[in-house]
Scaffold this motif. Structure first.
Motif, PDB file in Angstrom:
ATOM      1  N   LEU A 104       8.731  23.382   5.044  1.00 53.72           N
ATOM      2  CA  LEU A 104       9.415  22.096   5.198  1.00 53.72           C
ATOM      3  C   LEU A 104       8.426  21.023   5.650  1.00 53.72           C
ATOM      4  N   TYR A 105       7.554  21.397   6.583  1.00 58.01           N
ATOM      5  CA  TYR A 105       6.536  20.453   7.062  1.00 58.01           C
ATOM      6  C   TYR A 105       5.677  19.948   5.901  1.00 58.01           C
ATOM      7  N   ARG A 106       5.259  20.867   5.026  1.00 61.04           N
ATOM      8  CA  ARG A 106       4.418  20.479   3.891  1.00 61.04           C
ATOM      9  C   ARG A 106       5.179  19.557   2.932  1.00 61.04           C
ATOM     10  N   GLU A 107       6.462  19.836   2.739  1.00 59.95           N
ATOM     11  CA  GLU A 107       7.251  19.017   1.826  1.00 59.95           C
ATOM     12  C   GLU A 107       7.460  17.611   2.387  1.00 59.95           C
ATOM     13  N   ILE A 108       7.712  17.516   3.699  1.00 58.50           N
ATOM     14  CA  ILE A 108       7.854  16.197   4.320  1.00 58.50           C
ATOM     15  C   ILE A 108       6.536  15.443   4.225  1.00 58.50           C
ATOM     16  N   GLN A 109       5.454  16.139   4.524  1.00 60.65           N
ATOM     17  CA  GLN A 109       4.128  15.527   4.472  1.00 60.65           C
ATOM     18  C   GLN A 109       3.818  15.010   3.068  1.00 60.65           C
ATOM     19  N   SER A 110       4.169  15.793   2.058  1.00 60.75           N
ATOM     20  CA  SER A 110       3.930  15.407   0.676  1.00 60.75           C
ATOM     21  C   SER A 110       4.753  14.172   0.300  1.00 60.75           C
ATOM     22  N   LEU A 111       6.024  14.159   0.727  1.00 63.44           N
ATOM     23  CA  LEU A 111       6.888  13.019   0.413  1.00 63.44           C
ATOM     24  C   LEU A 111       6.358  11.739   1.047  1.00 63.44           C
ATOM     25  N   TYR A 112       5.954  11.832   2.312  1.00 63.32           N
ATOM     26  CA  TYR A 112       5.453  10.641   2.995  1.00 63.32           C
ATOM     27  C   TYR A 112       4.117  10.179   2.412  1.00 63.32           C
ATOM     28  N   SER A 113       3.346  11.105   1.900  1.00 63.68           N
ATOM     29  CA  SER A 113       2.113  10.728   1.210  1.00 63.68           C
ATOM     30  C   SER A 113       2.448   9.932  -0.050  1.00 63.68           C
ATOM     31  N   SER A 114       3.510  10.339  -0.736  1.00 59.63           N
ATOM     32  CA  SER A 114       3.958   9.611  -1.928  1.00 59.63           C
ATOM     33  C   SER A 114       4.492   8.231  -1.551  1.00 59.63           C
ATOM     34  N   TYR A 115       5.201   8.160  -0.399  1.00 58.58           N
ATOM     35  CA  TYR A 115       5.643   6.849   0.094  1.00 58.58           C
ATOM     36  C   TYR A 115       4.454   5.909   0.278  1.00 58.58           C
ATOM     37  N   GLU A 116       3.405   6.429   0.912  1.00 61.87           N
ATOM     38  CA  GLU A 116       2.233   5.605   1.203  1.00 61.87           C
ATOM     39  C   GLU A 116       1.558   5.142  -0.089  1.00 61.87           C
ATOM     40  N   ASN A 117       1.506   6.025  -1.081  1.00 67.50           N
ATOM     41  CA  ASN A 117       0.925   5.629  -2.373  1.00 67.50           C
ATOM     42  C   ASN A 117       1.753   4.530  -3.026  1.00 67.50           C
ATOM     43  N   LEU A 118       3.080   4.679  -2.962  1.00 69.13           N
ATOM     44  CA  LEU A 118       3.954   3.657  -3.525  1.00 69.13           C
ATOM     45  C   LEU A 118       3.808   2.343  -2.763  1.00 69.13           C
ATOM     46  N   ASN A 119       3.691   2.422  -1.458  1.00 70.99           N
ATOM     47  CA  ASN A 119       3.516   1.209  -0.642  1.00 70.99           C
ATOM     48  C   ASN A 119       2.280   0.429  -1.078  1.00 70.99           C
ATOM     49  N   GLU A 120       1.213   1.159  -1.409  1.00 71.57           N
ATOM     50  CA  GLU A 120      -0.006   0.497  -1.860  1.00 71.57           C
ATOM     51  C   GLU A 120       0.223  -0.230  -3.182  1.00 71.57           C
ATOM     52  N   LEU A 121       1.008   0.375  -4.073  1.00 72.44           N
ATOM     53  CA  LEU A 121       1.323  -0.280  -5.345  1.00 72.44           C
ATOM     54  C   LEU A 121       2.133  -1.548  -5.110  1.00 72.44           C
ATOM     55  N   VAL A 122       3.103  -1.457  -4.207  1.00 76.72           N
ATOM     56  CA  VAL A 122       3.939  -2.616  -3.902  1.00 76.72           C
ATOM     57  C   VAL A 122       3.109  -3.737  -3.284  1.00 76.72           C
ATOM     58  N   LYS A 123       2.233  -3.374  -2.363  1.00 78.24           N
ATOM     59  CA  LYS A 123       1.368  -4.381  -1.730  1.00 78.24           C
ATOM     60  C   LYS A 123       0.464  -5.042  -2.768  1.00 78.24           C
ATOM     61  N   ARG A 124      -0.015  -4.242  -3.703  1.00 80.35           N
ATOM     62  CA  ARG A 124      -0.871  -4.798  -4.751  1.00 80.35           C
ATOM     63  C   ARG A 124      -0.084  -5.773  -5.612  1.00 80.35           C
ATOM     64  N   LEU A 125       1.142  -5.408  -5.943  1.00 77.17           N
ATOM     65  CA  LEU A 125       1.974  -6.277  -6.765  1.00 77.17           C
ATOM     66  C   LEU A 125       2.283  -7.583  -6.036  1.00 77.17           C
ATOM     67  N   ARG A 126       2.388  -7.503  -4.713  1.00 82.29           N
ATOM     68  CA  ARG A 126       2.662  -8.710  -3.927  1.00 82.29           C
ATOM     69  C   ARG A 126       1.479  -9.685  -3.921  1.00 82.29           C
ATOM     70  N   THR A 127       0.280  -9.161  -3.914  1.00 75.26           N
ATOM     71  CA  THR A 127      -0.889 -10.005  -3.665  1.00 75.26           C
ATOM     72  C   THR A 127      -1.807 -10.182  -4.864  1.00 75.26           C
ATOM     73  N   GLU A 128      -1.609  -9.403  -5.911  1.00 74.40           N
ATOM     74  CA  GLU A 128      -2.487  -9.472  -7.079  1.00 74.40           C
ATOM     75  C   GLU A 128      -2.408 -10.853  -7.734  1.00 74.40           C
ATOM     76  N   VAL A 129      -3.567 -11.355  -8.131  1.00 77.46           N
ATOM     77  CA  VAL A 129      -3.584 -12.587  -8.927  1.00 77.46           C
ATOM     78  C   VAL A 129      -3.229 -12.178 -10.352  1.00 77.46           C
TER      79      VAL A 129
END
Length: 203
Positions: A104-129
């Motif tokens: 369960l710990y590994r699955e939670i860790q994996s999901l939150y890692s995916s959240y962080e990757n998605l967050n980076e995409l969203v941040k890029r979309l917010r600030t990209e020229v």
């Protein structure tokens, strides 16, 4: 006799002291274990709440991009939200891994890692020229961080086709959000089961 009595008395007192120390040590360990399990349950509850919050954020992001794709984005400005990770970070600081199922710990860790990757995409979309004619503030001359052209093409690895493909950043965020929403919902039931198991161990 008196000397013998003193020796037996001393040994009896020593034994009683050692037994008392041992029992006290065990009670302290038992109390610490219960306290740690209670803390872990609290962390799982906050993680569960955060998962529910992130599920809503993922739905909102999907709906925003879907609307723009369906209705067009001429003159429209928008902002996507990023997923929260604070509950998971706090749980890691308290070594939650010591009291929950390792899988369960590994699955939670994996999901939150995916959240962080998605967050980076969203941040890029917010600030990209995203367009040469970026909309700017006419009074200050400062560029607008939400330009009208809301998506760009990005290269990503398609594991099914085993090749690099180009896709819109908006499409990538939309597809990823939908997949993570399903994954989040499935993980919530596992977190609930783990909470029940820990609660039962305290009875």
């Amino acid at each position: 006799m008196s000397g013998g009595f003193s020796i037996f008395s001393f040994l009896g007192t020593l034994l009683a002291t050692l037994i008392g120390v041992f029992i006290g040590f065990r009670l302290d360990r038992f109390s610490e274990s219960r306290s740690s399990k209670n803390t872990t349950i609290q962390h799982l509850e906050t993680i569960d709440e955060e998962l529910e919050q992130n599920k809503e954020i993922l739905s909102q992001n999907w709906n925003i991009i879907n609307y723009l794709q369906r209705e067009g984005n001429d003159g429209e400005h928008y902002a996507l939200s990023i997923c929260s990770t604070s509950a998971w970070e706090a749980a890691q600081d308290d070594n939650i891994i010591e009291h929950i199922d390792p899988e369960l710990y590994r699955e939670i860790q994996s999901l939150y890692s995916s959240y962080e990757n998605l967050n980076e995409l969203v941040k890029r979309l917010r600030t990209e020229v995203l367009h040469p004619d970026v909309v700017g503030d006419k009074e200050t001359g400062e560029p607008d961080i939400f330009p009208e052209t809301w998506t760009i093409e990005v290269a990503r690895w398609n594991s099914e086709l085993e090749e690099v493909e180009l896709t819109g950043l908006g499409d990538l965020i939309k597809d990823t959000s939908n997949g993570l929403k399903v994954e989040t919902q499935g993980l919530q039931s596992q977190v609930d089961q783990e909470k029940e198991k820990l609660s039962e161990s305290l009875l």
